[in-house]
Design a protein around this motif. Structure first.
Motif, PDB file in Angstrom:
ATOM      1  N   ALA A  38     -18.057   9.475  25.985  1.00 20.38           N
ATOM      2  CA  ALA A  38     -17.225   8.724  26.931  1.00 20.38           C
ATOM      3  C   ALA A  38     -17.289   9.320  28.330  1.00 20.38           C
ATOM      4  O   ALA A  38     -16.304   9.805  28.888  1.00 20.38           O
ATOM      5  N   THR A  39     -18.461   9.255  28.920  1.00 14.20           N
ATOM      6  CA  THR A  39     -18.713   9.840  30.240  1.00 14.20           C
ATOM      7  C   THR A  39     -18.914   8.778  31.311  1.00 14.20           C
ATOM      8  O   THR A  39     -19.503   9.037  32.350  1.00 14.20           O
ATOM      9  N   PHE A  74     -15.449  12.376  22.935  1.00  9.62           N
ATOM     10  CA  PHE A  74     -15.424  13.342  24.025  1.00  9.62           C
ATOM     11  C   PHE A  74     -15.422  14.714  23.369  1.00  9.62           C
ATOM     12  O   PHE A  74     -15.159  14.822  22.159  1.00  9.62           O
ATOM     13  N   GLY A  75     -15.660  15.765  24.120  1.00  2.58           N
ATOM     14  CA  GLY A  75     -15.624  17.098  23.527  1.00  2.58           C
ATOM     15  C   GLY A  75     -14.307  17.382  22.829  1.00  2.58           C
ATOM     16  O   GLY A  75     -14.271  17.973  21.753  1.00  2.58           O
ATOM     17  N   VAL A  76     -13.208  16.917  23.442  1.00  2.00           N
ATOM     18  CA  VAL A  76     -11.878  17.219  22.905  1.00  2.00           C
ATOM     19  C   VAL A  76     -11.443  16.256  21.799  1.00  2.00           C
ATOM     20  O   VAL A  76     -10.325  16.358  21.284  1.00  2.00           O
ATOM     21  N   THR A  77     -12.322  15.312  21.410  1.00  2.03           N
ATOM     22  CA  THR A  77     -12.045  14.451  20.247  1.00  2.03           C
ATOM     23  C   THR A  77     -13.177  14.533  19.227  1.00  2.03           C
ATOM     24  O   THR A  77     -13.231  13.744  18.286  1.00  2.03           O
ATOM     25  N   THR A  78     -14.061  15.498  19.392  1.00  3.41           N
ATOM     26  CA  THR A  78     -15.224  15.629  18.511  1.00  3.41           C
ATOM     27  C   THR A  78     -14.864  15.790  17.036  1.00  3.41           C
ATOM     28  O   THR A  78     -15.479  15.133  16.179  1.00  3.41           O
ATOM     29  N   PRO A  79     -13.894  16.641  16.658  1.00  2.00           N
ATOM     30  CA  PRO A  79     -13.579  16.759  15.230  1.00  2.00           C
ATOM     31  C   PRO A  79     -13.167  15.434  14.599  1.00  2.00           C
ATOM     32  O   PRO A  79     -13.534  15.150  13.449  1.00  2.00           O
ATOM     33  N   CYS A  80     -12.411  14.622  15.339  1.00  2.00           N
ATOM     34  CA  CYS A  80     -12.014  13.305  14.835  1.00  2.00           C
ATOM     35  C   CYS A  80     -13.230  12.441  14.573  1.00  2.00           C
ATOM     36  O   CYS A  80     -13.380  11.859  13.489  1.00  2.00           O
ATOM     37  N   VAL A  81     -14.114  12.360  15.536  1.00  2.00           N
ATOM     38  CA  VAL A  81     -15.283  11.492  15.420  1.00  2.00           C
ATOM     39  C   VAL A  81     -16.233  11.989  14.336  1.00  2.00           C
ATOM     40  O   VAL A  81     -16.789  11.200  13.564  1.00  2.00           O
ATOM     41  N   ASP A  82     -16.419  13.286  14.251  1.00  2.00           N
ATOM     42  CA  ASP A  82     -17.276  13.834  13.192  1.00  2.00           C
ATOM     43  C   ASP A  82     -16.737  13.479  11.808  1.00  2.00           C
ATOM     44  O   ASP A  82     -17.502  13.133  10.888  1.00  2.00           O
ATOM     45  N   ALA A  83     -15.407  13.564  11.640  1.00  2.00           N
ATOM     46  CA  ALA A  83     -14.805  13.244  10.341  1.00  2.00           C
ATOM     47  C   ALA A  83     -14.936  11.758  10.027  1.00  2.00           C
ATOM     48  O   ALA A  83     -15.225  11.378   8.878  1.00  2.00           O
ATOM     49  N   ILE A  84     -14.747  10.910  11.011  1.00  2.00           N
ATOM     50  CA  ILE A  84     -14.912   9.463  10.807  1.00  2.00           C
ATOM     51  C   ILE A  84     -16.351   9.143  10.432  1.00  2.00           C
ATOM     52  O   ILE A  84     -16.618   8.393   9.481  1.00  2.00           O
ATOM     53  N   GLY A 124      -7.590   8.534  22.634  1.00  2.00           N
ATOM     54  CA  GLY A 124      -8.174   9.861  22.707  1.00  2.00           C
ATOM     55  C   GLY A 124      -8.514  10.283  24.119  1.00  2.00           C
ATOM     56  O   GLY A 124      -9.146   9.534  24.868  1.00  2.00           O
ATOM     57  N   ALA A 125      -8.072  11.482  24.508  1.00  2.00           N
ATOM     58  CA  ALA A 125      -8.342  12.102  25.814  1.00  2.00           C
ATOM     59  C   ALA A 125      -7.747  11.328  26.984  1.00  2.00           C
ATOM     60  O   ALA A 125      -8.164  11.525  28.124  1.00  2.00           O
ATOM     61  N   CYS A 126      -6.754  10.483  26.720  1.00  2.00           N
ATOM     62  CA  CYS A 126      -6.048   9.833  27.825  1.00  2.00           C
ATOM     63  C   CYS A 126      -5.045  10.790  28.470  1.00  2.00           C
ATOM     64  O   CYS A 126      -4.288  10.391  29.357  1.00  2.00           O
ATOM     65  N   ASP A 127      -5.055  12.018  28.027  1.00  2.00           N
ATOM     66  CA  ASP A 127      -4.227  13.054  28.656  1.00  2.00           C
ATOM     67  C   ASP A 127      -4.928  13.694  29.840  1.00  2.00           C
ATOM     68  O   ASP A 127      -4.388  14.619  30.453  1.00  2.00           O
ATOM     69  N   MET A 128      -6.107  13.204  30.190  1.00  2.00           N
ATOM     70  CA  MET A 128      -6.870  13.902  31.224  1.00  2.00           C
ATOM     71  C   MET A 128      -7.660  12.961  32.126  1.00  2.00           C
ATOM     72  O   MET A 128      -8.079  11.876  31.733  1.00  2.00           O
ATOM     73  N   ASP A 170     -12.937   2.673  18.806  1.00  2.00           N
ATOM     74  CA  ASP A 170     -12.839   3.135  20.190  1.00  2.00           C
ATOM     75  C   ASP A 170     -11.763   4.216  20.259  1.00  2.00           C
ATOM     76  O   ASP A 170     -10.670   4.017  20.780  1.00  2.00           O
ATOM     77  N   MET A 171     -12.110   5.377  19.736  1.00  2.00           N
ATOM     78  CA  MET A 171     -11.140   6.457  19.592  1.00  2.00           C
ATOM     79  C   MET A 171     -10.863   7.175  20.909  1.00  2.00           C
ATOM     80  O   MET A 171      -9.798   7.759  21.089  1.00  2.00           O
ATOM     81  N   THR A 172     -11.825   7.135  21.831  1.00  2.00           N
ATOM     82  CA  THR A 172     -11.735   7.946  23.049  1.00  2.00           C
ATOM     83  C   THR A 172     -11.808   7.043  24.266  1.00  2.00           C
ATOM     84  O   THR A 172     -12.889   6.663  24.709  1.00  2.00           O
TER      85      THR A 172
END
Length: 426
Positions: A231-232, A204-214, A290-294, A253-255
């Motif tokens: 994850a849309t 997701f946009g708010v987990t992009t740095p994590c996914v890019d690093a992985i 990831g992004a389960c806060d929203m 499945d990070m997000t």
């Protein structure tokens, strides 16, 4: 080299002339063969129809063939989808299909796109010329790679405009099927010492740095092929589908934010079957929250009234003018965790190949300290419920003090997957 075969599905009782024109344009260059299958309701006699609607129904039973014309429209469509899906899937499994195309109105489009979705995997060319292609087409495409071409005029008699569009469609499916056919031939002759692992990651946009690093870590150190799914809703469905089609070997499945939308009523749900495919397939899987806060909504005034007028009773964050995020409450986080735990417990055929990583420093870019969605109480409800509900399941759950977008967490997730892959291979 054998020519590619393109299946042409036509509702020949209402669209015969248009279907035959499309067939002629595909055949004109002489580089492909066409199998014309009539999926219309009423029988049509024509020498160029390769499989009539009654022959199609007779594959199920002679009684079905006799009753086809007596069925109400909705029932006829339902049954014909079943007959045509069986035929197309059988031909594909035999390696005889390199593309599929049709031109139809609303009912025919609904029928044919269902066959395309159900009978053929992602990757094989699918083209639908339709009067319905300009508008909301989610129900036609879903998570597949169907290409829609708007007919502009109704498919009701050939004319200059429609003929040009059908000619373009013929060129499009012919080119795609030819390239697909050649790519399969090339794959059959290619020599590889070790097939690449195909790894799915949700983002997701708010987990992009994590996914890019992985992604960078796995590509650089292991040479894996990475597939990132946004994850849309459709993204999660697409990943689940590709896992079922055995086109993916492992999952990060990070997000899992789509679960929040499914349970709470957001607009980006991936449906109730999210998290089932990888568990049922028994492939290595790292899962996070990831992004389960929203929960995702459209513009602020589209937030449902049950959350107060324009969400006035909840913490909202306008991600952009078209997207409004609502912070999940402790009760909602417990519900999300229950969903995840139940799916994993009920479906994991190899619990030892599933691992859950919980980033206690923040589950998204905006839920870390000083950010608008920082809420330790909600996060604790999410983490505690997951741990308690997965206890004794054979699925390992680990807490990590870093935020999800911290590079240390990303590398840990990537290396954890590598451990599971090695375990699966041992």
């Amino acid at each position: 080299m054998a020519k590619p075969l393109i299946i042409l599905l036509g509702t020949c009782d209402t669209k015969l002339d248009e279907t035959l024109f499309l067939r002629e344009q595909i055949l004109k260059p002489g580089t492909a063969d066409v199998l014309l299958v009539d999926v219309g309701c009423h029988p049509v006699q024509h020498d160029l129809i390769d499989i009539s609607n009654t022959e199609l129904a007779a594959r199920a039973s002679s009684k079905d063939a006799e009753n086809l014309t007596r069925l109400p429209r909705a029932e006829y469509i339902k049954h014909t989808i079943e007959y045509a899906t069986s035929l197309v899937a059988e031909l594909f499994q035999a390696g005889q299909v390199q593309g599929i195309v049709s031109a139809a109105g609303s009912s025919g489009t609904s029928l044919v796109t269902a066959v395309m979705r159900d009978a053929l995997p992602v990757g094989i060319p699918k083209l639908m010329v339709s009067t319905m292609a300009s508008g909301d087409v989610k129900h036609l495409v879903e998570e597949t790679d169907i290409t829609l071409m708007y007919s502009v005029v109704d498919i009701a008699g050939t004319n200059f405009i429609l003929n040009q569009i059908l000619t373009n469609a013929a060129g499009a499916i012919l080119g795609a099927a030819t390239v697909y056919h050649q790519s399969k031939l090339d794959q059959g002759t290619a020599v590889s010492d070790k097939p690449q692992k195909r790894i799915a990651i949700t983002m997701f946009g708010v987990t992009t740095p994590c996914v890019d690093a992985i992604r960078s870590h796995l590509e650089k150190h292991y040479g894996y092929e990475i597939y990132v799914f946004h994850a849309t809703g459709s993204g999660g469905k697409a990943m689940e589908r590709l896992i079922r089609e055995k086109q993916l070997d492992a999952v990060l499945d990070m997000t899992t934010t789509e679960i929040a939308d499914e349970l709470i009523g957001g607009i980006l749900s991936a449906g109730p079957d999210r998290l089932t495919a990888a568990a049922q397939a028994g492939i290595p899987q790292i899962l996070s929250v990831g992004a389960c806060d929203m929960v995702n909504f459209g513009p602020r005034d589209t937030v449902p009234d049950k959350f107060g007028h324009a969400g006035q009773n909840r913490l909202l964050y306008e991600h952009n003018p078209a997207v409004t995020l609502m912070r999940t409450s402790p009760d909602e986080c417990r519900e999300i965790a229950e969903f995840i735990a139940i799916k994993l417990r009920d479906h994991a055929v190899r619990p030892d190949l599933v691992q859950v990583l919980l980033p206690t420093g923040g589950v998204s870019m905006i839920s870390t300290p000083s950010q608008p969605f920082y809420n330790p109480t909600s996060d604790a409800a999410l983490f505690d419920t997951l741990e308690s509900r997965l206890e004794g399941s054979g699925i390992d759950v680990y807490r990590d003090e870093h935020a999800i977008n911290d590079s240390s967490f990303a590398v840990r997730a990537a290396e954890a997957l590598i451990d599971l892959i090695r375990r699966a291979e041992s």
